[in-house]
Design a protein around this motif. Structure first.
Motif, PDB file in Angstrom:
ATOM      1  N   TYR A 169      45.017  59.938  34.192  1.00 56.24           N
ATOM      2  CA  TYR A 169      44.564  58.251  34.458  1.00 56.24           C
ATOM      3  C   TYR A 169      43.557  57.653  35.664  1.00 56.24           C
ATOM      4  CZ  TYR A 169      49.085  59.029  32.828  1.00 56.24           C
ATOM      5  OH  TYR A 169      50.563  59.453  31.828  1.00 56.24           O
ATOM      6  N   CYS A 170      43.148  58.770  36.373  1.00 51.55           N
ATOM      7  CA  CYS A 170      41.857  58.813  37.387  1.00 51.55           C
ATOM      8  C   CYS A 170      41.056  57.921  36.761  1.00 51.55           C
ATOM      9  CB  CYS A 170      41.215  60.465  37.644  1.00 51.55           C
ATOM     10  SG  CYS A 170      40.990  61.328  36.827  1.00 51.55           S
ATOM     11  N   HIS A 171      40.462  58.255  35.438  1.00 47.04           N
ATOM     12  CA  HIS A 171      39.103  57.702  34.482  1.00 47.04           C
ATOM     13  C   HIS A 171      39.371  56.511  34.859  1.00 47.04           C
ATOM     14  CE1 HIS A 171      38.278  61.603  34.243  1.00 47.04           C
ATOM     15  NE2 HIS A 171      39.506  61.887  33.544  1.00 47.04           N
ATOM     16  N   GLU A 172      40.060  56.007  34.182  1.00 42.63           N
ATOM     17  CA  GLU A 172      40.321  54.553  34.238  1.00 42.63           C
ATOM     18  C   GLU A 172      41.017  53.834  35.588  1.00 42.63           C
ATOM     19  OE1 GLU A 172      43.961  52.947  31.978  1.00 42.63           O
ATOM     20  OE2 GLU A 172      45.568  54.341  33.034  1.00 42.63           O
ATOM     21  N   ALA A 173      41.186  54.084  36.259  1.00 38.38           N
ATOM     22  CA  ALA A 173      41.175  53.752  37.616  1.00 38.38           C
ATOM     23  C   ALA A 173      39.542  53.829  38.029  1.00 38.38           C
ATOM     24  CB  ALA A 173      42.626  54.415  38.884  1.00 38.38           C
ATOM     25  N   SER A 174      38.938  55.072  38.062  1.00 35.09           N
ATOM     26  CA  SER A 174      37.902  54.244  38.510  1.00 35.09           C
ATOM     27  C   SER A 174      36.974  53.470  37.549  1.00 35.09           C
ATOM     28  CB  SER A 174      36.974  55.831  38.213  1.00 35.09           C
ATOM     29  OG  SER A 174      37.814  56.770  38.855  1.00 35.09           O
ATOM     30  N   HIS A 175      37.179  53.187  36.725  1.00 38.79           N
ATOM     31  CA  HIS A 175      36.399  52.404  35.422  1.00 38.79           C
ATOM     32  C   HIS A 175      36.940  50.826  36.249  1.00 38.79           C
ATOM     33  CE1 HIS A 175      34.856  49.664  32.506  1.00 38.79           C
ATOM     34  NE2 HIS A 175      36.236  49.781  32.165  1.00 38.79           N
ATOM     35  N   VAL A 176      38.343  50.743  36.964  1.00 42.37           N
ATOM     36  CA  VAL A 176      38.696  49.486  37.531  1.00 42.37           C
ATOM     37  C   VAL A 176      38.029  49.014  39.292  1.00 42.37           C
ATOM     38  CG1 VAL A 176      40.788  48.131  38.083  1.00 42.37           C
ATOM     39  CG2 VAL A 176      41.102  49.420  35.767  1.00 42.37           C
ATOM     40  N   ASN A 177      37.716  50.236  39.278  1.00 41.21           N
ATOM     41  CA  ASN A 177      37.269  50.296  40.546  1.00 41.21           C
ATOM     42  C   ASN A 177      36.116  49.446  40.559  1.00 41.21           C
ATOM     43  OD1 ASN A 177      39.681  50.694  42.290  1.00 41.21           O
ATOM     44  ND2 ASN A 177      39.642  52.791  42.368  1.00 41.21           N
ATOM     45  N   GLU A 178      35.513  50.032  39.656  1.00 36.96           N
ATOM     46  CA  GLU A 178      33.550  50.255  38.892  1.00 36.96           C
ATOM     47  C   GLU A 178      33.681  48.389  39.025  1.00 36.96           C
ATOM     48  OE1 GLU A 178      32.033  52.532  36.708  1.00 36.96           O
ATOM     49  OE2 GLU A 178      30.937  51.290  35.675  1.00 36.96           O
ATOM     50  N   MET A 179      34.873  48.011  38.339  1.00 35.09           N
ATOM     51  CA  MET A 179      34.755  46.481  37.014  1.00 35.09           C
ATOM     52  C   MET A 179      35.065  46.117  39.009  1.00 35.09           C
ATOM     53  SD  MET A 179      33.822  46.410  34.400  1.00 35.09           S
ATOM     54  CE  MET A 179      33.120  47.883  34.336  1.00 35.09           C
ATOM     55  N   HIS A 226      35.837  41.020  35.431  1.00 32.35           N
ATOM     56  CA  HIS A 226      37.239  39.983  35.121  1.00 32.35           C
ATOM     57  C   HIS A 226      37.773  40.937  34.366  1.00 32.35           C
ATOM     58  CE1 HIS A 226      36.837  36.456  38.445  1.00 32.35           C
ATOM     59  NE2 HIS A 226      37.192  37.757  39.195  1.00 32.35           N
ATOM     60  N   GLU A 227      36.946  41.319  33.399  1.00 29.82           N
ATOM     61  CA  GLU A 227      37.235  41.964  32.023  1.00 29.82           C
ATOM     62  C   GLU A 227      36.740  43.274  32.133  1.00 29.82           C
ATOM     63  OE1 GLU A 227      37.491  39.378  29.192  1.00 29.82           O
ATOM     64  OE2 GLU A 227      38.491  40.767  27.482  1.00 29.82           O
ATOM     65  N   SER A 228      37.065  44.572  31.458  1.00 29.33           N
ATOM     66  CA  SER A 228      36.676  45.249  31.270  1.00 29.33           C
ATOM     67  C   SER A 228      35.646  45.872  29.587  1.00 29.33           C
ATOM     68  CB  SER A 228      37.176  47.078  30.885  1.00 29.33           C
ATOM     69  OG  SER A 228      36.706  48.020  30.551  1.00 29.33           O
ATOM     70  N   HIS A 229      34.586  46.348  29.859  1.00 30.67           N
ATOM     71  CA  HIS A 229      33.971  45.742  28.573  1.00 30.67           C
ATOM     72  C   HIS A 229      34.754  47.131  27.817  1.00 30.67           C
ATOM     73  CE1 HIS A 229      31.743  48.215  31.473  1.00 30.67           C
ATOM     74  NE2 HIS A 229      30.920  49.048  30.167  1.00 30.67           N
ATOM     75  N   VAL A 230      34.639  48.020  28.170  1.00 30.37           N
ATOM     76  CA  VAL A 230      35.620  48.884  27.196  1.00 30.37           C
ATOM     77  C   VAL A 230      36.512  49.000  26.509  1.00 30.37           C
ATOM     78  CG1 VAL A 230      36.265  52.060  27.517  1.00 30.37           C
ATOM     79  CG2 VAL A 230      33.834  51.338  28.860  1.00 30.37           C
TER      80      VAL A 230
END
Lengths: 325, 325
Positions: free
Chosen positions: B278-288, B294-298
């Motif tokens: 789950y860490c990978h999506e959480a890190s991605h949200v932090n980056e965004m 306001h939206e993820s490209h992934v």
């Protein structure tokens, strides 16, 4: 017990495997091989010490010592060649699919009945020890109620548009060539009427199915997910999931190995023989003929007809009609 | 770089896994946990040294130090809880499925846009290293044109008619609970529009799908065969077949391992970390969020909407309408 004398109609790869498997067959022997190419039939006969070889099917069929004929020609010829055998009063074991559509098979069944001749589709998978072991485990309720069946058969075939696989004029396509194996596997395992089915296909430029995916819902609630392809090498495994475990069978149509997994424990079966696996159906035919039976109870014609009707319906969904139909 | 402060809404199993994975998360930390049961939130907070715990969602959402909320409640609450977070001006990462139907998601998307808030569905599978490795191999054309995708997810769930899985009032059924994983996997791999789909299901007495089988034909010719079940333990493997080889990924939704097989050779990838993933999506949200996006490209909302619309359509085919719809 007597001995059943076999004639082999066709001298290709499948014919050779079948003949070589007679090392393991009870109560029967191959006495003749026929091909339109005498080189091929005499070569095969010499290699397996078969007494006679013929350069014409008719010539072999006139031979009064032959009791039963194994038809090993491509499936677009099965109808014609089975009728030819019947004309000469020979019993028939015909390679799968027994015919390319249900109309042809209905005619063959009528003829077999009229002439009191034995006819069986060579669905050898139903007779091999691994499958019989699997069916025993299912009967013993090892994995509980069966919920999902998965099976696929795919290889990278010759994409020649005029060849056997891709030519609609030769009844080409993944479904008829190999899709019949996953379909038969599911039918054996589900042991129930088909409630509904669905198919998705990718078609070649020649209009045959190069890849297909089929799902079937059976009346008893079991679901099957099946696939076949002549453009992709699939893993070719059969999986049977039940409420208490699963059965896994690699290369299920010819398998020498099957495993059952339940609650962390597992049990395996290995068929240690070096046969191809065609010997079991051949021995069964000998047994049927020696008992003067005209139909197999393991692979009755009603079952073959159901399968050919299903393949007709699947082809209809895929929009595949052969030019000769 | 700053640090993103997380609040966790819900304190069940998935919340605990998510919080524990912050040992591997960059640029963010969990500052609060809320549950309607203060025992549960304070217990979870104590175990993972989270500063604050709340016995009410509203109370936590008033906390001005929280930037983003991870919604870890059952999916029938996602719509209500996301709206609640938006009222308090919080960004949201919401567990899958983001809503139980498309109507709900369309409202959330409108609200997120109005309020300029980040919203993403927690489809963590898209972010894990094994899946990214698989996608790289696919991009590199290692297995050639993809012909067939297979994936299934099944376990023996609690058959309580009032429970989360079997109760239609709680948006139960295999499809919404776990079927979304094989569907997302196929969508990622196929990278094409859906041309047509078909579904077969076995339903419980309560009217939800205990087992389903789905096949999808994509516009680019790829076919997917997918299944999910809450009554049978399936093998839970993802398989991607191409014209030159295959990729095999066990427990594909959380996989630590993926292998590619081409012409007898194989190459493997192992993710050696001890995270849940789950860490990978959480890190991605932090980056965004640090980039003020306001939206993820992934995992864009358009993709989530497509998936929820597909699940609506699949439920329609299966004849499953929830009582609140």
């Amino acid at each position: 017990m007597g001995t059943i004398n076999w004639g082999i109609l066709g001298a290709g790869k499948i014919a050779e495997k079948f003949v070589s498997d007679f090392a393991f067959v009870e109560n029967g022997k191959v006495v003749a091989v026929a091909s339109r190419d005498i080189q091929k039939s005499s070569g095969l006969a010499a290699k397996y010490r078969v007494q006679k070889s013929y350069g014409s099917y008719h010539e072999m069929l006139k031979d009064p010592t032959i009791d039963v004929v194994y038809i090993a020609t491509p499936h677009n010829f099965h109808f014609e060649h089975t009728l030819m055998c019947f004309e000469y009063g020979k019993h028939v074991l015909c390679e799968k699919p027994i015919t390319v559509n249900a109309q042809q098979l209905r005619i063959l069944i009528t003829k077999a009945n009229e002439k009191n001749l034995f006819l069986m589709e060579a669905l050898w998978t139903a007779f091999i020890p691994s499958i019989r072991q699997m069916m025993d485990w299912i009967s013993e309720n090892r994995i509980g109620k069966i919920t999902l069946i998965q099976a696929e058969f795919g290889f990278i075939g010759n994409a020649d548009p005029n060849g056997r696989l891709y030519n609609p004029g030769l009844a080409g396509g993944a479904l008829l060539d190999i899709g019949i194996y996953p379909l038969t596997f599911a039918q054996m395992v589900a042991q129930s009427e088909i409630e509904s089915f669905q198919v998705q296909a990718v078609k070649s430029a020649t209009g045959i199915d190069v890849t297909n995916a089929i799902q079937i819902k059976y009346a008893n609630g079991t679901i099957a997910q099946l696939a076949s392809s002549v453009t992709t090498s699939l893993q070719n495994r059969g999986m049977v999931y039940g409420e208490h475990g699963r059965i896994e069978i690699p290369e299920f149509w010819k398998s020498k190995k099957v495993d059952v997994f339940t609650n962390g424990a597992s049990e395996g079966f290995v068929d240690g023989t070096s046969s191809w696996g065609y010997c079991h159906e051949a021995s069964h035919v000998n047994e049927m003929l020696l008992a003067k039976k005209h139909e197999s109870h393991v692979m009755p014609l009603s079952r073959s007809l159901q399968m050919v009707e299903l393949m007709d319906a699947l082809r209809n969904e895929m929009g595949i009609i052969y030019p000769f139909e």
